[in-house]
Write a protein that holds these residues in place. Structure first.
Motif, PDB file in Angstrom:
ATOM      1  N   ILE A 282       0.963  -1.205  -0.159  1.00 19.89           N
ATOM      2  CA  ILE A 282      -0.050   0.092  -0.020  1.00 19.89           C
ATOM      3  C   ILE A 282       0.883   1.221   0.064  1.00 19.89           C
ATOM      4  CG2 ILE A 282      -1.831   1.325   1.289  1.00 19.89           C
ATOM      5  CD1 ILE A 282      -2.376  -1.435   2.440  1.00 19.89           C
ATOM      6  N   ALA A 283       0.820   2.025  -1.015  1.00 18.95           N
ATOM      7  CA  ALA A 283       1.325   3.292  -1.171  1.00 18.95           C
ATOM      8  C   ALA A 283       0.575   4.514  -1.277  1.00 18.95           C
ATOM      9  CB  ALA A 283       2.490   3.223  -2.316  1.00 18.95           C
ATOM     10  N   LEU A 284       0.667   5.368  -0.289  1.00 27.29           N
ATOM     11  CA  LEU A 284      -0.085   6.622  -0.153  1.00 27.29           C
ATOM     12  C   LEU A 284       0.759   7.689  -0.503  1.00 27.29           C
ATOM     13  CD1 LEU A 284      -2.530   5.829   2.557  1.00 27.29           C
ATOM     14  CD2 LEU A 284      -2.652   5.179   0.127  1.00 27.29           C
ATOM     15  N   GLU A 285       0.978   8.501  -1.656  1.00 27.79           N
ATOM     16  CA  GLU A 285       1.856   9.437  -1.866  1.00 27.79           C
ATOM     17  C   GLU A 285       1.391  10.741  -2.236  1.00 27.79           C
ATOM     18  OE1 GLU A 285       4.576   5.949  -3.542  1.00 27.79           O
ATOM     19  OE2 GLU A 285       3.965   7.611  -4.959  1.00 27.79           O
ATOM     20  N   VAL A 286       1.556  11.833  -1.429  1.00 26.42           N
ATOM     21  CA  VAL A 286       1.271  13.210  -1.836  1.00 26.42           C
ATOM     22  C   VAL A 286       2.564  14.105  -2.026  1.00 26.42           C
ATOM     23  CG1 VAL A 286      -0.190  15.188  -1.292  1.00 26.42           C
ATOM     24  CG2 VAL A 286      -1.169  12.958  -1.013  1.00 26.42           C
ATOM     25  N   VAL A 287       2.876  14.535  -3.259  1.00 21.01           N
ATOM     26  CA  VAL A 287       4.176  15.266  -3.281  1.00 21.01           C
ATOM     27  C   VAL A 287       4.351  16.334  -4.303  1.00 21.01           C
ATOM     28  CG1 VAL A 287       5.469  13.304  -2.884  1.00 21.01           C
ATOM     29  CG2 VAL A 287       5.123  13.518  -5.196  1.00 21.01           C
ATOM     30  N   ILE A 311       3.587   5.646   3.412  1.00 23.09           N
ATOM     31  CA  ILE A 311       2.911   6.826   3.308  1.00 23.09           C
ATOM     32  C   ILE A 311       3.829   7.820   3.226  1.00 23.09           C
ATOM     33  CG2 ILE A 311       0.994   8.047   4.677  1.00 23.09           C
ATOM     34  CD1 ILE A 311       0.031   5.800   5.742  1.00 23.09           C
ATOM     35  N   ARG A 312       3.736   8.953   2.474  1.00 23.20           N
ATOM     36  CA  ARG A 312       4.571   9.778   1.966  1.00 23.20           C
ATOM     37  C   ARG A 312       4.061  11.082   1.747  1.00 23.20           C
ATOM     38  NH1 ARG A 312       9.227  12.454   3.541  1.00 23.20           N
ATOM     39  NH2 ARG A 312      10.450  13.344   1.790  1.00 23.20           N
ATOM     40  N   LEU A 313       4.237  12.170   2.581  1.00 23.40           N
ATOM     41  CA  LEU A 313       3.826  13.495   2.215  1.00 23.40           C
ATOM     42  C   LEU A 313       5.158  14.462   1.717  1.00 23.40           C
ATOM     43  CD1 LEU A 313       2.014  15.946   1.809  1.00 23.40           C
ATOM     44  CD2 LEU A 313       2.199  16.343   4.157  1.00 23.40           C
ATOM     45  N   GLY A 314       5.461  14.746   0.619  1.00 25.08           N
ATOM     46  CA  GLY A 314       6.749  15.454   0.410  1.00 25.08           C
ATOM     47  C   GLY A 314       6.435  16.825  -0.439  1.00 25.08           C
ATOM     48  N   ASN A 315       7.611  17.174  -0.829  1.00 25.98           N
ATOM     49  CA  ASN A 315       7.196  18.583  -1.801  1.00 25.98           C
ATOM     50  C   ASN A 315       8.362  18.448  -2.969  1.00 25.98           C
ATOM     51  OD1 ASN A 315       7.158  20.982  -2.645  1.00 25.98           O
ATOM     52  ND2 ASN A 315       7.547  22.257  -1.042  1.00 25.98           N
ATOM     53  N   ARG A 316       7.678  17.868  -3.875  1.00 26.99           N
ATOM     54  CA  ARG A 316       8.365  17.632  -5.076  1.00 26.99           C
ATOM     55  C   ARG A 316       7.996  18.768  -5.953  1.00 26.99           C
ATOM     56  NH1 ARG A 316       7.550  13.000  -9.602  1.00 26.99           N
ATOM     57  NH2 ARG A 316       5.142  13.892  -9.430  1.00 26.99           N
ATOM     58  N   THR A 343       5.838   9.277   6.650  1.00 22.26           N
ATOM     59  CA  THR A 343       6.606  10.351   7.025  1.00 22.26           C
ATOM     60  C   THR A 343       5.829  11.643   6.179  1.00 22.26           C
ATOM     61  OG1 THR A 343       7.827   9.691   5.053  1.00 22.26           O
ATOM     62  CG2 THR A 343       8.669   8.763   6.842  1.00 22.26           C
ATOM     63  N   GLY A 344       6.154  12.692   7.023  1.00 22.24           N
ATOM     64  CA  GLY A 344       6.030  13.998   6.100  1.00 22.24           C
ATOM     65  C   GLY A 344       7.383  14.553   6.140  1.00 22.24           C
ATOM     66  N   ILE A 345       7.340  16.085   5.943  1.00 21.55           N
ATOM     67  CA  ILE A 345       8.500  16.912   5.988  1.00 21.55           C
ATOM     68  C   ILE A 345       8.539  17.819   7.245  1.00 21.55           C
ATOM     69  CG2 ILE A 345       8.723  16.182   3.573  1.00 21.55           C
ATOM     70  CD1 ILE A 345       7.671  19.123   2.777  1.00 21.55           C
ATOM     71  N   PRO A 346       9.717  18.493   7.385  1.00 19.78           N
ATOM     72  CA  PRO A 346       9.412  19.633   8.427  1.00 19.78           C
ATOM     73  C   PRO A 346       8.453  20.804   8.325  1.00 19.78           C
ATOM     74  CG  PRO A 346      11.934  18.858   7.839  1.00 19.78           C
ATOM     75  CD  PRO A 346      10.958  18.194   6.979  1.00 19.78           C
ATOM     76  N   GLY A 347       7.649  20.840   9.277  1.00 21.04           N
ATOM     77  CA  GLY A 347       6.572  21.911   8.895  1.00 21.04           C
ATOM     78  C   GLY A 347       5.377  21.571   8.253  1.00 21.04           C
ATOM     79  N   HIS A 348       5.392  20.438   7.628  1.00 16.07           N
ATOM     80  CA  HIS A 348       4.319  19.635   7.124  1.00 16.07           C
ATOM     81  C   HIS A 348       4.008  18.413   7.337  1.00 16.07           C
ATOM     82  CE1 HIS A 348       3.900  23.347   4.356  1.00 16.07           C
ATOM     83  NE2 HIS A 348       5.162  23.328   4.339  1.00 16.07           N
ATOM     84  N   TYR A 349       3.039  18.043   8.204  1.00 15.76           N
ATOM     85  CA  TYR A 349       2.850  16.639   8.648  1.00 15.76           C
ATOM     86  C   TYR A 349       1.574  15.895   8.046  1.00 15.76           C
ATOM     87  CZ  TYR A 349       5.178  18.662  12.933  1.00 15.76           C
ATOM     88  OH  TYR A 349       6.126  19.634  13.587  1.00 15.76           O
ATOM     89  N   VAL A 350       1.980  14.720   8.014  1.00 11.12           N
ATOM     90  CA  VAL A 350       0.770  13.974   7.964  1.00 11.12           C
ATOM     91  C   VAL A 350       0.122  13.862   9.083  1.00 11.12           C
ATOM     92  CG1 VAL A 350       0.319  11.336   7.514  1.00 11.12           C
ATOM     93  CG2 VAL A 350       2.225  12.192   6.421  1.00 11.12           C
ATOM     94  N   GLU A 351      -1.514  13.769   8.932  1.00  9.53           N
ATOM     95  CA  GLU A 351      -2.582  13.771  10.051  1.00  9.53           C
ATOM     96  C   GLU A 351      -3.368  12.965  10.001  1.00  9.53           C
ATOM     97  OE1 GLU A 351      -3.088  18.009  11.242  1.00  9.53           O
ATOM     98  OE2 GLU A 351      -2.344  18.739   9.265  1.00  9.53           O
ATOM     99  N   ASN A 352      -3.878  12.557  11.428  1.00  9.18           N
ATOM    100  CA  ASN A 352      -5.014  12.029  11.585  1.00  9.18           C
ATOM    101  C   ASN A 352      -4.942  10.500  10.623  1.00  9.18           C
ATOM    102  OD1 ASN A 352      -5.877  14.354  12.589  1.00  9.18           O
ATOM    103  ND2 ASN A 352      -7.329  14.926  11.033  1.00  9.18           N
ATOM    104  N   VAL A 353      -3.962   9.630  11.224  1.00  7.95           N
ATOM    105  CA  VAL A 353      -3.908   8.434  10.581  1.00  7.95           C
ATOM    106  C   VAL A 353      -4.197   7.329  11.491  1.00  7.95           C
ATOM    107  CG1 VAL A 353      -2.248   6.773   9.532  1.00  7.95           C
ATOM    108  CG2 VAL A 353      -2.199   9.210   9.050  1.00  7.95           C
TER     109      VAL A 353
END
Length: 509
Positions: A282-287, A311-316, A343-353
């Motif tokens: 299962i891969a959940l990606e928002v970048v 699970i990945r929240l990034g900033n591409r 994983t999120g990135i500094p200042g931007h969090y994955v929330e409510n999991v």
């Protein structure tokens, strides 16, 4: 009034009046023909002009380049029929063997096969290169269906539904290992039902993408599918410019593909147990600046998986939002040292999991150095399980930059002794880990390591063996760590903490 409404709904979903039946043979199609495109298209066009109906592909093999489906036309492939794509890339006027563009109330159905001949040398351009047709493409369509057919050997993504509303994909079989980028089903549509499918492909099994500006993927259900892949089983992303919203995936099995002609994982990754494995179950990606909200995944069995959950929240290409995700009733066997992660990135969090009722069995075998790995942020990197390296420093679950996390009834086991902690929380806030089990780590590693995290509740840990150290806490920002509701009878030391942590911030010492 009720009768009028019923008839309107039947027409909307392509049920009821089916119109005329016609055969491609009536328009000059022949099994021996070099190319039946004109004959098949003539049958479809004629059917559409008379108000719609069913175009039959009888038993036999029929070569064709792109054929364009029309509104209210149902393409029916009889058992024993093969619609085979030609091997000249320049012959395709559209992006697939069968294309629906701006149509409604249409379908591709039957017991027959559509063969894209994607393994032919003319389509071997390389990864993400060249003009390679899909087997089926629906683009900007309404109320279309793919049912029962066998989709074989695509030159690219096998079945793609883009910018469409009202998609039903039922009881189809996909086998696609002849080329690069051979995804099974790719969805950038809304109001979608996918059920009872068997997918065996080289690339992602079922993949949701929001790569069309201004179009959200929402109101989707996936159920009762068997997914075999050399890439990701169920994937959201990588294209993530808009929203993934209100999506349910349930009752699926994910396993390794039947063949692997491209990847040699044993040369790429340390600790991999086999070349033929699924990258992430299962891969959940928002970048790319998009949104993921209200995703529910339940009852999934996984085997031959490098990483069960990624699970990945990034900033591409922009900061996005990833929130309100529930994953439950998961049984997974891992085959690498790249464990599950959120994983999120500094200042931007994955929330409510929420992770609930999960059993992970990991290969294990990591050494002492692996337990102290510093994981790079890789903020703008392409999201994939191995983006942080071939090993993560926790053997069960690695969590960083996350707010509002609930983990309940989870078991983490290793087949080989491992020096890493079972869980690592780094910059995690308002989290609970309740009713959990984990195998004891070797060396000095604790069951749980917490770095610069706050409002963490650890409760009802169940120890089956003697545990040298339960918890290690690091960082001045580690506050309000509650360990009071645990049975410490088999635990030698409850907590170890560094000089930056105030003793008063750990409740239950």
């Amino acid at each position: 009034m009720k009768k009028v409404l019923l008839m309107s709904l039947l027409c909307l979903w392509g049920v009821g009046m089916q119109g005329a039946d016609t055969s491609i043979l009536d328009f000059g199609a022949h099994q021996n023909s070099v190319d039946n495109t004109k004959a098949i298209q003539a049958a479809i066009d004629s059917c559409a002009l008379t108000g719609g109906g069913t175009v039959h592909i009888p038993d036999g093999t029929y070569l064709t380049s792109t054929i364009f489906l029309k509104s209210n036309v149902h393409l029916y492939l009889h058992g024993g029929s093969i619609l085979k794509g030609v091997t000249d890339p320049k012959a395709y006027q559209g992006k697939a063997v069968v294309v629906g563009e701006n149509i409604r109330n249409a379908s591709v159905r039957g017991e027959g096969c559509i063969d894209g001949q994607g393994n032919h040398q003319n389509f071997q351009f390389g990864d993400d290169k060249g003009r390679r047709p899909h087997v089926i493409l629906f683009e900007r369509c309404q109320n279309v269906q793919v049912k029962d057919v066998f989709l074989y050997n695509s030159a690219s993504w096998t079945l793609r539904c883009s910018n469409s509303d009202g998609i039903r994909i039922n009881s189809i079989k996909i086998y696609s290992h002849g080329n690069h980028n051979c995804d099974g089903i790719d969805i950038n549509s809304r109001n979608v039902v996918i059920s009872d499918c068997i997918i065996d492909c080289d690339d992602d099994g079922i993949c949701f993408k929001t790569d069309a500006p201004g179009f959200d993927v929402e109101h989707v259900t996936v159920s009762n599918c068997v997914i075999s892949s050399n890439c990701n089983g169920i994937k959201f992303g990588t294209g993530s410019f808009n929203a993934f919203r209100n999506i349910s995936v349930s009752n699926c099995v994910i396993r390794k593909a039947s063949e692997n002609n491209i990847r040699t994982w044993s040369k790429m990754l340390r600790g991999i147990s086999a070349d033929t494995t699924v990258i992430s179950g299962i891969a959940l990606e928002v970048v790319d600046g998009g949104i993921m909200d209200r995703v529910v995944i339940n009852n999934i069995s996984m085997q031959d998986i490098q990483t069960p959950i990624f699970i990945r929240l990034g900033n591409r290409r922009g900061n996005g939002v990833l929130k309100n995700v529930t994953i439950s009733n998961i049984v997974a066997e891992n085959e690498s040292l790249i464990t599950s992660s959120i994983t999120g990135i500094p200042g931007h969090y994955v929330e409510n999991v929420t992770l609930r009722d999960i059993t992970f069995t990991y290969t294990g075998g990591a050494d002492e150095k692996d337990a102290s790995i510093v994981v790079p942020e890789k903020i703008s990197e392409y999201p994939e399980n191995r983006m942080f390296g071939p090993v993560l420093p926790a053997y069960g679950l690695y969590v960083r930059h996350v707010k509002n996390l609930t983990i309940e009834n989870i078991q983490c086991r290793v087949r080989k002794p491992d020096y890493r902690p079972a869980f690592i929380f780094d910059d995690v806030h308002n989290a609970s880990l309740n009713n959990f089990q984990a195998d004891v780590s070797l060396g000095k590693s604790p069951i749980i390591r917490i770095d610069n995290s706050s409002d963490i509740l650890l409760s009802r840990f169940r120890a089956t063996d003697n545990v040298p150290l339960f918890l290690k806490v690091n960082g001045a920002d580690s506050q309000r760590i509650d360990i009071r509701d645990n049975d410490f009878d088999k635990i030698k030391r409850k907590v170890e903490y560094d000089k930056k942590v105030k003793k008063s911030e750990i409740l239950g010492l």
